[in-house]
Design a protein around this motif. Sequence first.
Motif, mmCIF file in Angstrom:
data_model
loop_
_atom_site.group_PDB
_atom_site.id
_atom_site.type_symbol
_atom_site.label_atom_id
_atom_site.label_comp_id
_atom_site.label_asym_id
_atom_site.label_seq_id
_atom_site.Cartn_x
_atom_site.Cartn_y
_atom_site.Cartn_z
ATOM 1 N N PHE A 154 -3.245 18.653 40.286
ATOM 2 C CA PHE A 154 -3.061 19.004 41.575
ATOM 3 C C PHE A 154 -3.750 20.119 42.314
ATOM 4 N N SER A 155 -4.879 20.757 41.726
ATOM 5 C CA SER A 155 -6.027 21.399 42.151
ATOM 6 C C SER A 155 -7.022 20.467 42.913
ATOM 7 N N GLN A 156 -7.979 21.468 43.517
ATOM 8 C CA GLN A 156 -8.901 20.527 44.141
ATOM 9 C C GLN A 156 -9.801 19.561 43.341
ATOM 10 N N ARG A 157 -10.085 20.267 42.286
ATOM 11 C CA ARG A 157 -11.034 19.467 41.199
ATOM 12 C C ARG A 157 -10.082 18.041 40.478
ATOM 13 N N GLY A 158 -8.943 18.310 40.320
ATOM 14 C CA GLY A 158 -7.910 17.448 40.023
ATOM 15 C C GLY A 158 -7.736 16.288 41.059
ATOM 16 N N ARG A 159 -7.637 16.744 42.440
ATOM 17 C CA ARG A 159 -7.490 15.668 43.452
ATOM 18 C C ARG A 159 -8.593 14.797 43.624
ATOM 19 N N ALA A 160 -9.794 15.453 43.343
ATOM 20 C CA ALA A 160 -11.072 15.034 43.535
ATOM 21 C C ALA A 160 -11.274 13.757 42.412
ATOM 22 N N TRP A 161 -10.867 14.181 41.206
ATOM 23 C CA TRP A 161 -10.821 13.320 39.987
ATOM 24 C C TRP A 161 -10.009 12.024 40.564
ATOM 25 N N LEU A 162 -8.543 12.449 41.050
ATOM 26 C CA LEU A 162 -7.675 11.493 41.497
ATOM 27 C C LEU A 162 -8.230 10.441 42.420
ATOM 28 N N GLU A 163 -8.961 10.931 43.394
ATOM 29 C CA GLU A 163 -9.554 9.991 44.380
ATOM 30 C C GLU A 163 -10.713 9.184 43.829
ATOM 31 N N ALA A 164 -11.336 9.617 42.565
ATOM 32 C CA ALA A 164 -12.527 9.031 42.158
ATOM 33 C C ALA A 164 -11.928 7.787 41.048
ATOM 34 N N GLN A 165 -10.697 7.707 40.813
ATOM 35 C CA GLN A 165 -10.272 6.516 39.920
ATOM 36 C C GLN A 165 -10.048 5.232 40.354
ATOM 37 N N PRO A 166 -10.609 4.353 39.474
ATOM 38 C CA PRO A 166 -10.457 2.891 40.143
ATOM 39 C C PRO A 166 -8.919 2.541 40.104
ATOM 40 N N LEU A 167 -8.474 2.321 41.443
ATOM 41 C CA LEU A 167 -7.184 1.998 41.619
ATOM 42 C C LEU A 167 -7.378 0.725 42.727
ATOM 43 N N ALA A 168 -6.147 0.048 42.672
ATOM 44 C CA ALA A 168 -6.117 -0.791 44.016
ATOM 45 C C ALA A 168 -5.683 -0.067 45.195
ATOM 46 N N GLU A 169 -5.909 -0.554 46.413
ATOM 47 C CA GLU A 169 -5.848 0.054 47.451
ATOM 48 C C GLU A 169 -4.518 0.757 48.036
ATOM 49 N N ASP A 170 -3.420 -0.216 47.694
ATOM 50 C CA ASP A 170 -1.926 0.336 47.838
ATOM 51 C C ASP A 170 -1.793 1.488 47.044
ATOM 52 N N GLN A 171 -2.521 1.443 45.706
ATOM 53 C CA GLN A 171 -1.977 2.627 44.632
ATOM 54 C C GLN A 171 -2.832 3.686 45.313
ATOM 55 N N ARG A 172 -4.015 3.486 45.621
ATOM 56 C CA ARG A 172 -4.697 4.648 46.062
ATOM 57 C C ARG A 172 -4.151 5.470 47.319
ATOM 58 N N ARG A 173 -3.500 4.743 48.042
ATOM 59 C CA ARG A 173 -2.718 5.516 49.222
ATOM 60 C C ARG A 173 -1.475 6.247 48.800
#
Length: 132
Positions: A95-114
Amino acid sequence: MLLPFVGRVVIANPILVRAIAWAKVKTDKIDAAVLAKLHASGFLPEVWMPDEETEARRRVVAERTQLVSQMTRLKNRIQSVLHANLIPPYKGVLFSQRGRAWLEAQPLAEDQRRVIVRHPENSTALGAELAE
């Protein structure tokens, strides 16, 4: 016989007040008179009542506990989405800035990405409330 209210309210421990339980005649008026006599003679076992400062501290602790619980639920929700998609755990602070950037880069379905994007924002807001 009615006794006048003199000053403070006393809360008696009901388990320790046995005089009323064993009475042959039971009415509110008689019970009140027995309680008043017990209190006047110093035989009424009182329950400890917290002062205002203690009550305030209890409220703060309860609110903090709720905030921590909400943050834990949010973080567990994100972890469950990652786990359901077989994404290995992040090696740093998720939940740091790097961690959040890593989260956003993960291949997920759109509803799970939200879910993944929305929950860290909620977690940040809860963290700010917790810091207060």
